[in-house]
Design a protein around this motif. Structure first.
Motif, PDB file in Angstrom:
ATOM      1  N   SER A   7      53.730 -11.662  81.265  1.00 39.98           N
ATOM      2  CA  SER A   7      52.543 -12.062  82.023  1.00 39.98           C
ATOM      3  C   SER A   7      52.691 -11.679  83.484  1.00 39.98           C
ATOM      4  N   LYS A   8      51.564 -11.558  84.145  1.00 39.18           N
ATOM      5  CA  LYS A   8      51.562 -11.160  85.558  1.00 39.18           C
ATOM      6  C   LYS A   8      51.484 -12.366  86.486  1.00 39.18           C
ATOM      7  N   ILE A   9      51.168 -13.536  85.924  1.00 40.27           N
ATOM      8  CA  ILE A   9      51.134 -14.764  86.724  1.00 40.27           C
ATOM      9  C   ILE A   9      52.080 -15.781  86.088  1.00 40.27           C
ATOM     10  N   GLY A  10      53.011 -16.272  86.892  1.00 43.06           N
ATOM     11  CA  GLY A  10      53.914 -17.324  86.420  1.00 43.06           C
ATOM     12  C   GLY A  10      53.763 -18.552  87.303  1.00 43.06           C
ATOM     13  N   LEU A  11      54.501 -19.604  86.976  1.00 42.58           N
ATOM     14  CA  LEU A  11      54.402 -20.844  87.748  1.00 42.58           C
ATOM     15  C   LEU A  11      55.645 -21.029  88.619  1.00 42.58           C
ATOM     16  N   GLY A  12      55.457 -21.181  89.927  1.00 44.05           N
ATOM     17  CA  GLY A  12      56.564 -21.514  90.826  1.00 44.05           C
ATOM     18  C   GLY A  12      56.768 -23.016  90.857  1.00 44.05           C
ATOM     19  N   THR A  13      57.983 -23.441  91.193  1.00 43.72           N
ATOM     20  CA  THR A  13      58.263 -24.886  91.173  1.00 43.72           C
ATOM     21  C   THR A  13      59.015 -25.375  92.413  1.00 43.72           C
ATOM     22  N   TRP A  14      59.021 -24.565  93.467  1.00 41.32           N
ATOM     23  CA  TRP A  14      59.665 -25.015  94.712  1.00 41.32           C
ATOM     24  C   TRP A  14      58.863 -26.192  95.249  1.00 41.32           C
ATOM     25  N   GLN A  15      59.527 -27.155  95.827  1.00 45.26           N
ATOM     26  CA  GLN A  15      58.947 -28.409  96.364  1.00 45.26           C
ATOM     27  C   GLN A  15      58.741 -29.448  95.259  1.00 45.26           C
ATOM     28  N   MET A  16      58.739 -29.040  94.002  1.00 48.33           N
ATOM     29  CA  MET A  16      58.656 -30.073  92.966  1.00 48.33           C
ATOM     30  C   MET A  16      59.998 -30.817  92.959  1.00 48.33           C
ATOM     31  N   GLY A  17      59.945 -32.117  92.694  1.00 45.08           N
ATOM     32  CA  GLY A  17      61.183 -32.895  92.607  1.00 45.08           C
ATOM     33  C   GLY A  17      61.631 -33.496  93.931  1.00 45.08           C
ATOM     34  N   GLN A  18      60.905 -33.227  95.003  1.00 43.71           N
ATOM     35  CA  GLN A  18      61.323 -33.747  96.315  1.00 43.71           C
ATOM     36  C   GLN A  18      61.067 -35.245  96.407  1.00 43.71           C
ATOM     37  N   ASN A  19      59.978 -35.680  95.755  1.00 46.76           N
ATOM     38  CA  ASN A  19      59.599 -37.088  95.859  1.00 46.76           C
ATOM     39  C   ASN A  19      59.713 -37.725  94.469  1.00 46.76           C
ATOM     40  N   PRO A  20      60.705 -38.641  94.281  1.00 48.98           N
ATOM     41  CA  PRO A  20      60.950 -39.214  92.947  1.00 48.98           C
ATOM     42  C   PRO A  20      59.706 -39.873  92.336  1.00 48.98           C
ATOM     43  N   THR A  21      58.802 -40.417  93.185  1.00 51.75           N
ATOM     44  CA  THR A  21      57.631 -41.097  92.626  1.00 51.75           C
ATOM     45  C   THR A  21      56.653 -40.100  91.980  1.00 51.75           C
ATOM     46  N   LYS A  22      56.828 -38.800  92.297  1.00 50.19           N
ATOM     47  CA  LYS A  22      55.900 -37.800  91.733  1.00 50.19           C
ATOM     48  C   LYS A  22      56.479 -37.101  90.501  1.00 50.19           C
ATOM     49  N   PHE A  23      57.702 -37.503  90.089  1.00 57.98           N
ATOM     50  CA  PHE A  23      58.397 -36.801  89.011  1.00 57.98           C
ATOM     51  C   PHE A  23      57.510 -36.658  87.757  1.00 57.98           C
ATOM     52  N   ASP A  24      56.944 -37.764  87.298  1.00 54.00           N
ATOM     53  CA  ASP A  24      56.176 -37.716  86.044  1.00 54.00           C
ATOM     54  C   ASP A  24      54.937 -36.825  86.169  1.00 54.00           C
TER      55      ASP A  24
END
Ligand SMILES: NC(=O)c1ccc[n+]([C@@H]2O[C@H](COP(=O)([O-])OP(=O)(O)OC[C@H]3O[C@@H](n4cnc5c(N)ncnc54)[C@H](OP(=O)(O)O)[C@@H]3O)[C@@H](O)[C@H]2O)c1
Length: 278
Positions: A7-24
């Motif tokens: 695929s030509k578009i993938g998902l980046g995940t930088w900045q995810m996981g910084q805030n534990p309350t947003k994990f889910d």
């Protein structure tokens, strides 16, 4: 042989996981991307000190293993772990956090003080044990790339699958020679921060042009990045509607007139510049 990214578009995940309350919520965002048909996810041991990899792993677990074969899972080793034994240990730790048996592509995040031989030997060991399918680099310019490829050849290693670099309308430096060089070597360019870390989605001129084309500014920026089928873009979003919007950018074809307006809004490089890095 060129590694064929599906695929030509993938998902980046930088900045995810910084805030534990947003994990889910972030796990749900990655699951949403998988359900829409994203076939590439980019993470790194550096992102939130491994929590981004845990989020990806949890999403894959929730989603079920049925799609694993169609997914290109990319992670990266930190330069401080780029000795032979360091690469091996770092990859094993990444796999454990993700609960995966293998990575599709494992990248050196940026150049390390460890000799290239060490890092490549680490990649070769992982490949021989089936823990990674392909390796590559990130943030390498032409001269570093030439030296890296020469070392791969000397060691009898397989060729890098990709070089992940900053490439976006607001940062076109790699167009001067790097993309052509990678292309001539059969190596894909993976564009990180293709939305300029989000600023392009809010850019006035880009938004006006996008409105005329009945797309969003973010979609226009992504369609432009992947326009020649030589680049894979990995926008990051935790917002379900944006995750869907970004994937649909791969269906947009830009005509010459639009490309020329974009060239006037964001000028192509006229000379060699230092590689832009975030
Ligand atoms: N190899 C490296 O050195 C390196 C360096 C930087 C990045 N990367 C990789 O590249 C990925 C992407 O780069 P990035 O995260 O720096 O920046 P980006 O993808 O250019 O932009 C992400 C930002 O744009 C927002 N956004 C996403 N889609 C949008 C849309 N359709 N409309 C409006 N806003 C939108 C996101 O917000 P929400 O999330 O709130 O929706 C987020 O704030 C990273 O996540 C990482 O995987 C690699």
């Amino acid at each position: 042989m060129q590694f064929n990214f599906k695929s030509k578009i993938g998902l980046g995940t930088w900045q995810m996981g910084q805030n534990p309350t947003k994990f889910d919520d972030e796990v749900r965002a990655v699951e949403h991307a998988l359900s829409l048909g994203y076939e590439l996810i980019d993470t790194a041991e550096m992102y939130a000190s491994g929590v981004s990899e845990k989020i990806v792993g949890q999403a894959l677990k929730n989603f079920g293993s049925s799609k694993r074969n169609n997914l290109t899972l990319v992670s990266k080793v930190l330069p401080s772990n780029a000795s032979k034994s360091g690469v091996i240990k770092a990859c094993e730790a990444s796999l454990k956090r993700m609960g995966c048996e293998y990575l599709d592509v494992y990248l050196l995040h940026w150049q390390s003080s460890s000799p290239f031989e060490e890092t490549i030997e680490g990649f070769m060991d992982l490949q021989s044990r089936g823990l990674i399918k392909h390796h590559g680099v990130s943030n390498f310019d032409v001269e570093q790339m030439k030296k890296w490829l020469k070392t791969e050849k000397t060691l009898g290693a397989s060729k890098s699958a990709t070089n992940q670099v900053y490439y976006a309308l607001n940062e076109r430096g790699v167009e001067f020679d790097l993309i052509d060089y990678l292309d001539s070597e059969g190596i894909s360019t993976m564009a990180y921060s293709p939305l300029g870390t989000g600023q392009l989605a809010r850019h006035k001129g880009l938004t006006e042009l996008a409105n005329k084309l009945s797309v969003t500014a973010a979609q226009l920026a992504l369609a432009w990045a992947i326009r020649n089928n030589r680049v894979i873009a990995i926008p990051k979003s935790v917002t379900p509607s944006r995750i869907s919007e970004n994937l649909r950018a791969s269906e947009i074809n830009l005509d010459d007139e639009t490309l020329s307006v974009l060239d006037s809004l964001f000028q192509p490089p006229r000379s060699k510049k230092t590689l832009a890095v975030i």
